[in-house]
Motif scaffolding. Structure first.
Motif, short mmCIF file in Angstrom:
data_model
loop_
_atom_site.label_atom_id
_atom_site.label_comp_id
_atom_site.label_asym_id
_atom_site.label_seq_id
_atom_site.Cartn_x
_atom_site.Cartn_y
_atom_site.Cartn_z
N LEU A 150 -0.66 -4.91 33.51
CA LEU A 150 -0.90 -3.47 33.51
C LEU A 150 -0.90 -2.89 34.91
O LEU A 150 -0.46 -1.77 35.13
CB LEU A 150 -2.22 -3.14 32.81
N PHE A 151 -1.38 -3.66 35.89
CA PHE A 151 -1.41 -3.15 37.25
C PHE A 151 -0.02 -3.11 37.85
O PHE A 151 0.34 -2.16 38.55
CB PHE A 151 -2.39 -3.97 38.10
N TYR A 152 0.79 -4.11 37.55
CA TYR A 152 2.18 -4.13 38.01
C TYR A 152 2.96 -2.96 37.41
O TYR A 152 3.66 -2.24 38.10
CB TYR A 152 2.81 -5.49 37.62
N GLN A 153 2.84 -2.80 36.10
CA GLN A 153 3.65 -1.78 35.44
C GLN A 153 3.08 -0.37 35.59
O GLN A 153 3.72 0.59 35.19
CB GLN A 153 3.86 -2.12 33.98
N SER A 154 1.89 -0.23 36.19
CA SER A 154 1.34 1.11 36.39
C SER A 154 2.11 1.88 37.46
O SER A 154 1.97 3.09 37.59
CB SER A 154 -0.15 1.05 36.73
N VAL A 155 2.95 1.19 38.22
CA VAL A 155 3.85 1.86 39.16
C VAL A 155 5.08 2.28 38.34
O VAL A 155 5.79 1.42 37.82
CB VAL A 155 4.26 0.91 40.31
N PRO A 156 5.34 3.58 38.19
CA PRO A 156 6.42 4.02 37.30
C PRO A 156 7.79 3.43 37.61
O PRO A 156 8.60 3.24 36.72
CB PRO A 156 6.43 5.54 37.49
N SER A 157 8.03 3.09 38.86
CA SER A 157 9.36 2.58 39.20
C SER A 157 9.50 1.07 39.00
O SER A 157 10.56 0.52 39.24
CB SER A 157 9.71 2.96 40.65
N ALA A 158 8.44 0.38 38.53
CA ALA A 158 8.51 -1.07 38.35
C ALA A 158 9.68 -1.46 37.45
O ALA A 158 10.40 -2.43 37.74
CB ALA A 158 7.20 -1.60 37.79
N VAL A 159 9.91 -0.73 36.40
CA VAL A 159 10.99 -1.07 35.47
C VAL A 159 12.37 -0.85 36.10
O VAL A 159 13.35 -1.47 35.70
CB VAL A 159 10.85 -0.27 34.16
#
Length: 190
Positions: free
Chosen positions: A105-114
């Motif tokens: 969740l912390f990694y993907q909380s950055v919108p540009s992670a994907v």
């Protein structure tokens, strides 16, 4: 001793209008839920982005990866006014209940992670940018795409607009456009 002063003038030529090479859209009202995306959990945000980006890029390039001569100069711009509200809600829920939140969740909380996932899948080498516009998302995203192209390091821009349902009656939705400045040879535009 003689001093010579030279005046340098730089003229910027406005970028030619953008041409849409490919376009794809997705809506929770009309389409099936995108497949799960490894490494992302508790939110449809990343799977929706990856799905609509793949559909758009496939519409122009076929199967991944994109041709190297185009891929290395293709930027990605993510445009979202509210970001990943579902991931935020999952983190807040974990904190409120005192339970352990998934590290994902912390990694993907950055919108540009994907966008890193999309970039790696298609072997894209351009800039990766995420904006949260105050005004019209498409207009602000298009303005940024034009600036990237005008700067000279970018040939194409994958513009991804996504919003999760924040209010009742408004479905999750996304649109992706692959754009390039100027006229495109016949048969290449969307």
């Amino acid at each position: 001793m003689t001093t010579t002063t030279t005046k340098t003038t730089t003229t910027t030529t406005p970028t030619a209008p953008l041409t849409v090479l490919a376009r794809a859209s997705w809506s929770a009202d009309e389409d099936e839920q995108p497949p799960n995306l490894p490494g992302f959990t508790a939110s449809p945000f990343a799977p929706i982005i990856a799905h609509v980006a793949d559909r758009c890029l496939s519409g122009h390039h076929g199967e991944p990866p994109a041709p190297p001569e185009q891929a290395e100069r293709t930027a990605i711009v993510l445009v979202t006014q509210l970001g990943d509200m579902a991931t935020e809600a999952a983190v807040v829920g974990s904190v409120d209940t005192g339970s352990k939140a998934s590290p994902l969740l912390f990694y993907q909380s950055v919108p540009s992670a994907v966008l890193g996932f999309v970039s790696a899948r298609w072997d894209l080498g351009g800039a990766v940018i995420c904006i949260s516009p105050a005004g019209d998302p498409l207009a602000e995203g298009t303005d940024l795409a034009e600036l990237l192209i005008e700067d000279g390091g970018t040939g194409d821009v994958l513009l991804v607009l996504v919003e999760l349902a924040a209010r009742e009656g408004r479905p999750d939705r996304a649109e992706a456009l692959l754009v390039r400045a100027g006229a495109v040879p016949a048969g290449e535009a969307a």
